[in-house]
Design an enzyme around this catalytic site. Structure first.
Site, mmCIF file in Angstrom:
data_model
loop_
_atom_site.group_PDB
_atom_site.id
_atom_site.type_symbol
_atom_site.label_atom_id
_atom_site.label_comp_id
_atom_site.label_asym_id
_atom_site.label_seq_id
_atom_site.Cartn_x
_atom_site.Cartn_y
_atom_site.Cartn_z
ATOM 1 N N HIS A 47 22.790 48.829 34.601
ATOM 2 C CA HIS A 47 22.146 47.978 35.599
ATOM 3 C C HIS A 47 20.859 48.654 36.053
ATOM 4 O O HIS A 47 20.735 49.885 35.987
ATOM 5 C CB HIS A 47 23.057 47.782 36.806
ATOM 6 N N GLU A 49 19.682 49.354 38.952
ATOM 7 C CA GLU A 49 19.868 50.379 39.983
ATOM 8 C C GLU A 49 20.355 51.691 39.381
ATOM 9 O O GLU A 49 19.847 52.770 39.717
ATOM 10 C CB GLU A 49 20.903 49.929 41.034
ATOM 11 N N CYS A 77 25.790 45.163 42.942
ATOM 12 C CA CYS A 77 27.204 44.927 42.691
ATOM 13 C C CYS A 77 28.010 46.104 43.259
ATOM 14 O O CYS A 77 27.433 47.116 43.678
ATOM 15 C CB CYS A 77 27.449 44.781 41.195
ATOM 16 N N CYS A 80 27.121 49.519 41.604
ATOM 17 C CA CYS A 80 25.816 50.032 42.013
ATOM 18 C C CYS A 80 25.816 50.468 43.471
ATOM 19 O O CYS A 80 25.208 51.480 43.820
ATOM 20 C CB CYS A 80 24.730 48.993 41.743
#
Length: 144
Positions: A47, A49, A77, A80
Site C-alpha cells: 500500500h 502508506e 486501512c 496501514c
C-alpha cells in the site's frame, strides 16, 4: 496533499487503486512518496502508506519517525493504521473516508484500541473531493 494526489494519479496509470502517500519531516521536507503497487509487486502489503513509511524509515535509519507527518489520499486501512502507529508518526492527514476498508475513523478504529501504543494527531477531509473523484473514475473505468 498535492504530491500525494500526484502519486495516486501515477498509481492509477499503472492500473493500481489510486492511493498516494507522502511522508514529511518535522522541518517540512518530503522524505518519501509512494503510490499503491500491490499488483505490480505482487505484494498485498504494498500500500502507498507502507511503501512511503519503508522509504522514510530507511532514510532515517530508524523504524520510528517521531515528528513526521503522513499525508494520504484515502483513509488508511487497519494494516496501514497499525504501521503508522508503530512508526510513531506524529500527524496523519488524509483525504477521502473509506467506509468499506478504513481503519481510522471507520471499522476497527485502530488508534482507539487499547493495544495501540502511539496515536497520531488525525486530520481528515483534506482534498477529499479530489481523492474521491480519482477513486470513482478508476473504478468506473474498471466496471465499464
Amino acid at each position: 496533499m498535492a504530491v500525494a494526489l500526484a502519486e495516486a494519479r501515477a498509481a492509477a496509470r499503472r492500473g493500481e487503486v489510486p492511493v498516494g502517500a507522502v511522508v514529511v519531516s518535522p522541518a517540512g521536507e518530503i522524505v518519501a512518496r509512494a503510490g499503491n503497487r500491490t499488483r505490480e509487486l505482487h505484494d498485498p502489503t504494498a500500500h502507498a502508506e507502507i511503501l512511503a513509511l519503508r522509504t522514510a524509515c530507511a532514510a532515517a535509519g530508524s523504524e520510528r519517525l517521531p515528528g513526521h507527518a503522513l499525508f494520504v489520499t484515502l483513509e488508511p486501512c487497519p494494516m496501514c493504521a497499525a504501521a503508522i502507529s508503530n512508526a510513531r508518526i506524529a500527524r496523519l492527514i488524509y483525504g477521502a473516508a473509506d467506509p468499506k476498508s478504513g481503519g481510522v475513523a471507520q471499522g476497527p478504529r485502530i488508534f482507539t484500541h487499547p493495544q495501540c501504543h502511539h496515536v497520531p494527531e488525525v486530520f481528515d477531509g483534506f482534498s477529499a473531493a479530489q481523492s474521491e473523484d480519482l477513486l470513482r473514475a478508476f473504478f468506473a473505468q474498471r466496471r465499464g
